[in-house]
Design a protein around this motif. Sequence first.
Motif, PDB file in Angstrom:
ATOM      1  N   GLN A  79       0.820  -1.331   0.188  1.00  0.00           N
ATOM      2  CA  GLN A  79      -0.003   0.014  -0.233  1.00  0.00           C
ATOM      3  C   GLN A  79       0.768   1.645  -0.164  1.00  0.00           C
ATOM      4  O   GLN A  79       0.116   1.928  -0.735  1.00  0.00           O
ATOM      5  CB  GLN A  79      -1.132  -0.161   1.312  1.00  0.00           C
ATOM      6  N   TYR A  80       2.240   1.401   0.846  1.00  0.00           N
ATOM      7  CA  TYR A  80       3.107   2.403   0.331  1.00  0.00           C
ATOM      8  C   TYR A  80       3.903   2.543  -0.619  1.00  0.00           C
ATOM      9  O   TYR A  80       3.481   4.131  -1.079  1.00  0.00           O
ATOM     10  CB  TYR A  80       3.764   2.117   2.066  1.00  0.00           C
ATOM     11  N   TYR A  81       4.198   1.435  -1.177  1.00  0.00           N
ATOM     12  CA  TYR A  81       4.909   1.741  -2.038  1.00  0.00           C
ATOM     13  C   TYR A  81       5.016   1.386  -3.392  1.00  0.00           C
ATOM     14  O   TYR A  81       4.870   2.258  -4.385  1.00  0.00           O
ATOM     15  CB  TYR A  81       6.511   1.093  -2.092  1.00  0.00           C
ATOM     16  N   HIS A  82       3.522   0.836  -3.554  1.00  0.00           N
ATOM     17  CA  HIS A  82       3.368   0.919  -4.926  1.00  0.00           C
ATOM     18  C   HIS A  82       1.999   1.975  -5.984  1.00  0.00           C
ATOM     19  O   HIS A  82       2.602   1.945  -7.094  1.00  0.00           O
ATOM     20  CB  HIS A  82       1.880  -0.036  -5.523  1.00  0.00           C
ATOM     21  N   ARG A  83       2.127   2.588  -4.567  1.00  0.00           N
ATOM     22  CA  ARG A  83       2.280   4.326  -5.391  1.00  0.00           C
ATOM     23  C   ARG A  83       2.213   5.791  -5.213  1.00  0.00           C
ATOM     24  O   ARG A  83       2.290   6.748  -5.196  1.00  0.00           O
ATOM     25  CB  ARG A  83       0.671   4.800  -5.216  1.00  0.00           C
ATOM     26  N   LYS A  84       4.216   5.018  -4.499  1.00  0.00           N
ATOM     27  CA  LYS A  84       4.769   6.003  -4.314  1.00  0.00           C
ATOM     28  C   LYS A  84       5.786   6.424  -5.676  1.00  0.00           C
ATOM     29  O   LYS A  84       5.785   6.194  -6.611  1.00  0.00           O
ATOM     30  CB  LYS A  84       5.795   5.492  -3.301  1.00  0.00           C
ATOM     31  N   VAL A  85       6.249   7.770  -5.352  1.00  0.00           N
ATOM     32  CA  VAL A  85       6.795   8.250  -6.504  1.00  0.00           C
ATOM     33  C   VAL A  85       7.962   8.300  -6.563  1.00  0.00           C
ATOM     34  O   VAL A  85       8.900   8.244  -5.653  1.00  0.00           O
ATOM     35  CB  VAL A  85       6.290  10.290  -6.529  1.00  0.00           C
ATOM     36  N   CYS A  86       8.645   7.868  -7.066  1.00  0.00           N
ATOM     37  CA  CYS A  86       9.849   7.860  -7.140  1.00  0.00           C
ATOM     38  C   CYS A  86      11.361   8.966  -7.313  1.00  0.00           C
ATOM     39  O   CYS A  86      10.633  10.060  -7.952  1.00  0.00           O
ATOM     40  CB  CYS A  86      10.721   7.591  -8.928  1.00  0.00           C
ATOM     41  N   GLY A  87      12.088   9.459  -6.461  1.00  0.00           N
ATOM     42  CA  GLY A  87      13.097  10.320  -5.877  1.00  0.00           C
ATOM     43  C   GLY A  87      13.301  10.564  -7.129  1.00  0.00           C
ATOM     44  O   GLY A  87      13.978  11.785  -7.261  1.00  0.00           O
ATOM     45  N   VAL A  88      13.888  10.196  -8.064  1.00  0.00           N
ATOM     46  CA  VAL A  88      14.635  10.344  -9.206  1.00  0.00           C
ATOM     47  C   VAL A  88      14.151  11.162 -10.461  1.00  0.00           C
ATOM     48  O   VAL A  88      13.833  12.330 -11.485  1.00  0.00           O
ATOM     49  CB  VAL A  88      15.851   8.746  -9.918  1.00  0.00           C
ATOM     50  N   CYS A  89      12.844  10.425 -11.308  1.00  0.00           N
ATOM     51  CA  CYS A  89      12.064  11.370 -11.625  1.00  0.00           C
ATOM     52  C   CYS A  89      10.922  11.479 -11.273  1.00  0.00           C
ATOM     53  O   CYS A  89      10.054  12.326 -12.609  1.00  0.00           O
ATOM     54  CB  CYS A  89      11.921   9.899 -12.686  1.00  0.00           C
ATOM     55  N   THR A  90      10.251  11.725  -9.772  1.00  0.00           N
ATOM     56  CA  THR A  90       8.773  12.335  -9.223  1.00  0.00           C
ATOM     57  C   THR A  90       7.941  11.519 -10.324  1.00  0.00           C
ATOM     58  O   THR A  90       6.936  12.107 -10.641  1.00  0.00           O
ATOM     59  CB  THR A  90       8.991  13.631  -9.611  1.00  0.00           C
ATOM     60  N   LYS A  91       8.114  10.456 -11.058  1.00  0.00           N
ATOM     61  CA  LYS A  91       6.940   9.705 -11.714  1.00  0.00           C
ATOM     62  C   LYS A  91       6.280   8.451 -10.376  1.00  0.00           C
ATOM     63  O   LYS A  91       7.353   7.774  -9.637  1.00  0.00           O
ATOM     64  CB  LYS A  91       6.109   9.105 -13.077  1.00  0.00           C
ATOM     65  N   VAL A  92       5.192   7.833 -11.268  1.00  0.00           N
ATOM     66  CA  VAL A  92       5.003   6.347  -9.904  1.00  0.00           C
ATOM     67  C   VAL A  92       5.534   5.602 -11.191  1.00  0.00           C
ATOM     68  O   VAL A  92       5.097   5.042 -12.223  1.00  0.00           O
ATOM     69  CB  VAL A  92       3.608   6.655  -9.589  1.00  0.00           C
ATOM     70  N   PRO A  93       6.499   4.753 -10.575  1.00  0.00           N
ATOM     71  CA  PRO A  93       7.085   3.625 -11.230  1.00  0.00           C
ATOM     72  C   PRO A  93       6.389   2.309 -11.567  1.00  0.00           C
ATOM     73  O   PRO A  93       5.343   1.907 -11.108  1.00  0.00           O
ATOM     74  CB  PRO A  93       8.008   2.859 -10.278  1.00  0.00           C
ATOM     75  N   LYS A  94       6.076   1.404 -13.059  1.00  0.00           N
ATOM     76  CA  LYS A  94       5.611   0.516 -13.455  1.00  0.00           C
ATOM     77  C   LYS A  94       5.549  -0.313 -12.304  1.00  0.00           C
ATOM     78  O   LYS A  94       4.316  -0.933 -12.605  1.00  0.00           O
ATOM     79  CB  LYS A  94       5.690   0.965 -15.159  1.00  0.00           C
ATOM     80  N   ASP A  95       6.698  -0.117 -12.099  1.00  0.00           N
ATOM     81  CA  ASP A  95       7.471  -1.563 -11.604  1.00  0.00           C
ATOM     82  C   ASP A  95       8.464  -1.457 -10.950  1.00  0.00           C
ATOM     83  O   ASP A  95       9.625  -1.227 -10.236  1.00  0.00           O
ATOM     84  CB  ASP A  95       7.890  -2.718 -12.612  1.00  0.00           C
ATOM     85  N   PRO A  96       7.818  -0.899  -9.768  1.00  0.00           N
ATOM     86  CA  PRO A  96       9.153  -0.741  -8.638  1.00  0.00           C
ATOM     87  C   PRO A  96       9.507  -1.211  -7.878  1.00  0.00           C
ATOM     88  O   PRO A  96       9.327  -2.809  -7.851  1.00  0.00           O
ATOM     89  CB  PRO A  96       7.498   0.773  -7.237  1.00  0.00           C
TER      90      PRO A  96
END
Length: 1810
Positions: A1681-1698
Motif C-alpha cells: 500500500q505504501y510503495y505501489h503508488r509511491k513517487v520515484c525520487g529521481v524521475c518524480t513519477k509513479v514507477p510501472k514496476d517499483p
Amino acid sequence: MAAEPPLPPPLLVDRDKEATAAQLKSELSRRTDRSREQLSELLDWVLCAERPAAEALDWCRSLLAGGDKFEDFCQAVRSYDNATLCGLVWTANFVAYRCRTCGISPCMSLCAECFNQGEHAGHDFNMFRSQAGGACDCGDSNVMRESGFFIDSSSEKDIQKTLQALDPQISFLEDLTKMGGAMRTVLTQVLTNQQYYKDLCCAGSAESTSTKSHEKYLVALKGSGLAFPEEKQSSVSQELALGTSAIPVQEPAGANAPLAQSDSSDEEDQEDRPSVGKRKRVKLSTSAKDQSIMDVLKHKCFLEELLFWTVKYEFPQKMVTFLLNMLPDQEYKIAFTKTFVQHYAFIMKTLKKSHESDTMSNRIVHISVQLFSNEELARQVTEECQLLDIMVTVLLYMMESCLIKSELQDEENSLHVVVNCGEALLKNNTYWPLVSDFINILSHQSVAKKFLEDHGLLVTWMNFVSFFQGMNLNKRELNEHVEFESQTYYAAFAAELEACAQPMWGLLSHCKVRETQEYTRNVVRYCLEALQDWFDAINFVDEPAPNQVTFHLPLHRYYAMFLSKAVKCQEIDLDSVLPDQEMLMKLMVHPLLIQASLSEIHSNMWVRNGLQIKGQAMTYVQSHFCNSMIDPDIYLLQVCASKLDPDYFISSVFERFKVVDLLTMASQHQNTVLDSDHERSMLEGALTFLVILLSLRLHLGMTDDEILRAEMIAQLCMNDRTHSSLLDLIPESPNPKSGIMPGSCSFESVLSAVADFKAPVFEPGGSMQQGMYTPKGEVWDQEFDPVMVILRTVYRRDVQSAMDRYTAFLKQIGRCPGNPWPPYKKRSPLHPSYKGLMRLLHCKTLHIVLFTLLYKILMDHQNMSEHVLCMVLYLIELGLENYPEDDPCDEDIAGPDRCHDSWFPGSSLLCNMRHVINYVRVRVPDTAPEVRREQPASTSSDGHSSTHNLGTAQVFSLVAERRKKFQEIINRSNSEANQVVRPKTSALKWTAPGSTPQLTTVILEVKESMLSLLIKLHQKLSGKSDSYCPPWLGDPDCLVQADLSKYAHGDGVTAVERILLKAAKRSCLNKLSIDEVCRKAAPPVPPKKSSPTEKKTLDKEERRQKARERQQKLLAEFASRQKSFMETAMDVESPESDVAMEIAASEQQVSEPTYDCVICGQSGPSTEDRPIGLVVLLQASSVLGHRRKISEPKKLPTSEEEQIYLEGTCAAVHDVRLTILQRHFKDSSCLQSVSIGWEGGVYVQTCGHTLHIDCHKSYMESLRNDQVLPGFSVDKGEFTCPLCRQFANSVLPCFPGNNLERSPWQSHGHGTKNMRELIKEVEELQEQLGIFPSETNLSKEMEAVMKDIKSATQKKYTDYSKTLGSPDNDFLFMYSVARTNLELELVHRGDHLCSGGASSAGKRSCLNQLFHVLAMHMRLYSIDAEYNPWKKLTQLLPKKGSQASDDERAEVPLLFRDVTSILLIQVLTMPQPLHREHFTCIVKVLYSLLYTQALVAVTIRLGAEDRATWRKSGAHKKSSYSPGKSWEALLSFLISELSSGELYQEETEDVTKTSPVAWTSQSIEHHVQQFCLPFLRITTLLQHHLFGTDIPSCQEEDEFVILCSCLGILPSILQTSREFTSAACLDWPASAFDLISQWCSEVILFTEQQPDQVDALLIQETKWDLPRLLQLPEVYNTIFQYYHRKVCGVCTKVPKDPALCLVCGTFVCLKGLCCKQQNVCECVLHSQNCGAGTGIFLLINASVIIIIRGHRFCLWGSVYLDAHGEEDRELRRGKPLYICKERYNVLEQQWVTHTFDHINKRWGPHYNGL
C-alpha cells in the motif's frame, strides 16, 4: 461551401464571460422570452464548429457557474452530493479487492479505499489486478451486502488518476460528473430527455450546425450494418437486420439477401450458401413483442446517440469511463442499460470487424458487467427489452459467419455444419464478451427461469450448441507424419467450455429442487431433438467412421448433465427422460469412441498426427475441463450401460478398443485392425475403462462433499500439493454459486480432514519449498483410490507417482515389504436408478473375456501384463461385491450335459467362477504351437469337434453377438427398420476366412474353471507349488466373520487370496470347488516354459522392464560410488592448506604437497613451469560496509515519517576517518594507516578443486567454442568448476613448496631468542628487497590473478590516493584484500572465535594461496626505512628538529593508526614463509600499541574528576616491580602525558555526560578487552591460515584469554591465574613509559594545530554488529500500500514496476527508462553503488525478490507466503501474505556468505536493463 461563422450577439460587445453569465442568470430567473433568445443566440455563437474548442468550453464553464468562479460553483454543487454509491471507475491493471463474504454477485469488486475502510476482517477476500477494468460496487445493495459498505458521502471521489489525459470536451463532461449526485441527476435529464434531442435534431435552418451534425450522424448510421426507419420503409433490399420473428436466423450478418420480412420459407437457396448445407430454420420466440429493437436503431435521446458513437469508435477508454461515471444515478443506470441492449447487435458487428478485438472486448465487459450483475436490473431489461432473445440471436448470428461443413462420419453427404476453429473469431476468443454477458445474466434466477420456460429460446440455443458438436475433427494419419500441426484445438476446447459448458452450469444451478422439474424436462426434450437431428445430418446408423475422433460433443454433455441433475436433485424417474434403445445405442457410440481414442493416443497410434493430438487428450481430462467433458461422457456411458443389454455393451467396448482378435485362447492370433505393438496397451485401456465405468460414482449417488473428498485425495496421492494448486486442480463447478466453491468452508474442512500441512522447509542446497499438504496415514490406508487417480491424471507418470508414494507409505508402516498392487476400494452405494449398471459384471460375455485372459496370463501368452491381470482381478472382485441378491448361486443348475451348448450356464459370476470349461475350439495360424501339439492327439479332427460341440470361439461370438443384439433391438423398436444396418460382409472382416487361408481350427483341452485358474495364478505369482492353502481349513470361522483388512494391502498373491476368500464366503459350492482344486495333486503349470518356441513368447515388455530395473540399479550404484569418491576427494584433494600449514608450523622442508587436476586427472606438485591453481570466485562485496553499531536491525520505512540514514554504517565511518587523515597528514602515510575494502572489497572463495593452469586455458577455449552457453560470460573469464559445477571466474596459483625466499635466520626452536633479538631480525628481514620474480609460467599466473583481483571491483573502490596512479593505492588495495577476506571469515563465524575449529568453509579456504600472491606483489614495494613504523614501535628515536619544511606534512601518529592494517603490512612485506617466532614478535609489539590506544580511548571517555583520581592512584604503581604491566600505572602516565597538550581542555559537556557512572577498574578492564578483541580475532585467523594452528573453542567470557594464549602473547604462568588482566600480555620492546611518551608527543603536536579533530581520530570504532538486511513488516500489504503508488525520487513519477533495495531501503524504478543513466537502468546502477555489483530487490507488484550479481540476475523467490505457506508471484491470487522469517534468514545468509552464485541456478544476463 462553408457557412460564415455567426456574428457575436450584441450582449457580448463590452462584457467579459463572467459578467455576461451573471446578467443572463438574473434575466433567466425572471423567465422572459427575450432572455431565452439571448441565451440561444449566445450558444449558437459559442458552440459554432469553427470556434476554437478551448474558448467554447471556457464559455460553457462560465455560463454554468452563472457569474461565479467555476471552482466555487463545483464546490457548491458537491455540497449537495447525496450519492451513497462510490462509483469509482478503473481501467486495466488497477489493483482492486473482491470479498466473497460480502458479495452477492460473484463479479462484485471494491476500490482499495472502500475495502480498507469497510469491515472485512476475517472475510474470504482477495486482492486482484483488474484485467478489463471495472467500477467500485460499494453502496450497491444489489451486488453486495450492506455490512461491507463504506459510506462517506462527504469525501470527494478522487477518480481517474490512472486514465490517459482526456480530450477537452470529455474532460469537461467528466468534471461535471465529478460534482456528485446532484450534477449527475441534471446530466441524466439532459441525456435521456427525448424532447431536447428532437428539438436539436429537427429544429433550425438547413445551414445550422446541429442540422449538419445530424446529417453526418445519419450517414454513419447507414454504414453501421443496421437499418434505420426512413431507409427501411423505402427499400426492402436494405441490408437485412437482425431478425424479427420470421427472419431466418441462419442468414449471415451483413449478407445481402433479398428476402422480405414476411418470408418464412423453410427452404434455403442452396446456390447462395453451398458451404453451409441444409439445416432447419429457427424462429425466434413468438413472445417477443417489439422486434424493432433487433433490426433498427432509432435514436430518441442523446444517451442513445452517445452510445452509438462510442460503439462506432470501438469504445474509446475515455468515453467508457464517462458513461460509467454516471452509473451511480439510478435513473441513468436503467436508461443506459436499455440503450446498451438496444445496441447489442451493433456492438457484435463492430466487435467482429475490429482489429483490436481484445481491447474492445475488455471495454465491452467493463461496461456490461456493471449493468448485468444487478439481478433486478437484468430482470427488468429481460422483460422490457427481450434481452435473452437479443443475446441468443446475436450469438447465433455471430457464429454463423464462420461455419463450415462437418466431415464427421459421412463426409460426402453430411448436412451438418460446425464452427471453423481456425477462424479469428474462435482463435482470438472474440465471442468472449457476449458469452460472458450471457453467463452473467443466467446466474440470476429470475432471468434463467424465463430462459428455461421459453421453448423457442431453448430450440434456438440447442441450434447454437449444435454448431460446436463435432468441431475440430481429428483424422488419424496412417502413412506420413502430418506436415503442419494445427493448434486449433486450443480454440475448440475454449469455445466448448465458455460458449457451451459455462452457460450449461449456469442453467443447472437453477434446477436444484423438485419444483423445477419442468425446466429439466424441457432442456432434455430439446436436447434429444437436436441430437436426433445431428445423427440424421451426419447419416449415422450404428458404425462410426474409422480413424476419426472429435472431443467435442456438447449436446451429449448437456443431455448427460441435465439427466444427472434430474435424478440427483429433482426426483425425476430416469426412464421418463430416456429415449428408446436405438437412440441409446447411438448416444453411446461417440463418447465410447473418445475413450478408445484416448487409449490409442497413449499407445502412440496417433503419433503421426503430432504432439497436438496428445495435447487434446490431456486437455480433455485436465482439471478445468474434466467435469464438463470426460465426466459427463463417462456418466452418459454409465446410463447407456445400465439400460442396454450388457452383452451388447461389453462386446461394443472390446470392438471399439480393437482387441477382439486378441481375446482368443490360442497362443498366436492375427489382428486385422491393430498392430501387435499396440495390443497390450489397448487391452489395458479397455479393461481400465471398464473398471472406471463400473467403479465411478461421481454422478451415481455420491454427495458433493464425498465428491470433493475423493477429488482431493486423488490429487494429493499423486503428489504433495500447495493449497493454491489443489484449488486449481480440483474440478469446481464453473457456476460460482455452487456448493463446492473453492475457498469455501467445505473445502477447508475436507482438506484438514484428509491432509496434513507440511510447513515450508529448506533443502540442504538452499532451494526453497512451499507449504505443502500431504495425505494423512489413514487416507493411504483406507481411502486411496487408484481408479480415481487414473481418471484424473493428465500425465501417465502421475499414476506411477501415486503408486510409488503408496508403496513408500506401506513400507514405512511395515505392512508390505514387496511390490504392492493398487488396493481395492469399496464403492459407495449406487443410486437405485442406475442399478442396471451392475448387470455388466454378470453377463456371459464379460465372464468369457475374464476366463480367457486368466488362461492367457497363466500360459504366458504374448501381450499379457501385470496391469491386465490387476484389472481382471479388479473386475472379478467388483462382480463378487455387487452380485444380484436374488441370485440362486448355491443351486447347481448347470448339469454336465449343458456345458457343451455354451461357455457358461448362467449370468451369475458366483456360479460361473466354479464352472469348468473342458474344450475350446480356436482358429490359429499354421505356425502356432497348438497345431503341432493337438494333431497327433486327435484321430479325427471332425469327429473330435462334433463330440465336443463347443460353438464358435469367443473371437467371433463377441462381434456376432453384438450385431445380433443390435438387429433385435432395431427390429423390436422399429418395425420398419432401416435395412442399412451394415452389409454382412462388414462382419466378415472379423472372421475373414477367405482372406486368411493360413488359419486352422484347433481344439484346445482346457479343463479349468476361473477358480482353478486363480489358484494356479497364486502358485505362479508366489513362485511355489501348492502355495495356496484355504484359510478356512485352519480357521473355520473366517468365512463367517471374514477379516478382510489383512488382505487390504499387498501384491497379486494377496489380491488372489482376497478374491478366493470372498468367492468362498459368498457361496459354499465355490468353497467346495476351491477345496477340491487344492486337493488335486496335479503339478501346477510351471511359471517358466522350457520349449524353445514358447520361450520366444516371453513378453517383450517384461524383458524391457527387467532391463530398466538393472539399469536403475547400476545407475544407483554408480551414483553412490561417485558420492563416496566426491567425499574422499573433498578430504584428500583439498588445497594445500593442511599439508602446507604443517610445513609452516614445523618450519622444516618436507615433501611437497601434491594436487589432482580435475580436468586431466593427473596428480603432482605445483611447479614453476606447470603451476596448478585453485578454482576460485572473485567478487566485490560491500557486506562489511553495511554493518551498523547498534544490534537492532533497521526497519524498512512504510510511512513518510520513517527514514533510513546511512551515516552510521561501517563504510561511512571509515570513509570519514580516511578523509580527516588525508586532510592533515602526508598522503602516503595515510594510505598505510587504514584499510579499505569495506565497500567494494574483493572476496575470494573456492570450491577446493585444483587444475593445471594450462588445462584450464584449454577448458576455457572449449567453452568459448561451445554454441549454447549457460548464464555466464566466458569472455569475462567465467566458468563452472569441471568437477562440482560451482561458479568461478579465476584460478589462484598454488605456490611451489621449494621456491620460497629463504631467510638467513634458521629456526632454533621456540623460546631460544629473547624479544630484542627477534625485533632486530624482523627489522633486518623487512629491509631485504623483494626479489623480482623471473619470467616463469608461475609468475605470469601470479600477475594475471592479481589483475583479476583488481578488475573484480570498480575503480572507485581502489583509488583513494590524492595523486593519480600512485603506487600507494596498489599497496593499500593489496593488504586490504587480505583484511576483507579475514573480516568476512570472522563475520561468517558469527563475529567471534568461541566455536573454534577450522573456517566455516572448512578445508575449502584459499587464504594461504591468496597471501602468497599478495605477499609476492607487496614485496616489490619497498617501504622507506625512515618511514617504517617498526622503528617507532620498537625503539626510542631522537626527536626531529623543527627545521622540517612547513609544506611537508607530518606522518600519521601511531596512536591514530589502525593496528590490524600495520600487522598485515608487516606480515605481507616480509619474506615468505614467515617464521612463527617472528610473527609472534610482531603481534607482541603491536599489542603494546593497541593496548595504549585502548587506554587513550578510556582517558577521553573519563570525566575530569575520574581522570584526576586515576592519575593519582596509578602514579605510585609506577615504581612497582613491573610497571610496564600495571595498567593503572600506564593509565596514570598517559593522562599526565596527554594533559600537557590541549587534548582534555577541549572536551565538551557532552563527552562527560556519556558516562555518568564512575569508571571502576572492572569497567576499564572490560572496555580495554573489548577494544582489543577485534584485533586479536583477526590475528588469530591470520595465524591459523599461515601456520595451520588450531583455534580452541571456549566460552564467550574466556575468549580474550584463549586468543592471547593461542597467539603466544600471554605468559604460560598466567594462563591459569584467576587475577588475569589484559595488561599481563604486554611485552614492551623498550621502556614502556618512554615509548608511550614518544607516541603521545606526536598526538600533542597535532592537538596544538587541530584540537577539534583529535577525539574523532583517537576513539576508533572497533565493535560492529553483524551485517543485516532491513527488517520487513509482518504483513506484505503494509509494503504494497505504501510503495505501489509511491513517487520515484529521481524521475518524480509513479514507477510501472517499483522495486526496493533490501540492503539500504532505496526505492527504485525497475526497467524504468526514466531513470536510466549512461544506458544503465536504475536497479543495475544501484546494485553497483550499494553492493559493488550485488543487489537484492523486492519487486513491489510481484512480491518476489530478484538478485543482481554483476552482469547477471536471477529470480530468487518470495519471502512473503500466504496462510498456507505458498508464494503468490505477480500477486495473482491476491491473498494476504505474511513474512516467512526462515526464508528471509536464508536470503540474508546467502547475502552475507556470498553464495548467491552457487545456490541459485537460473541466471541470465540483464544487459543493464533492470
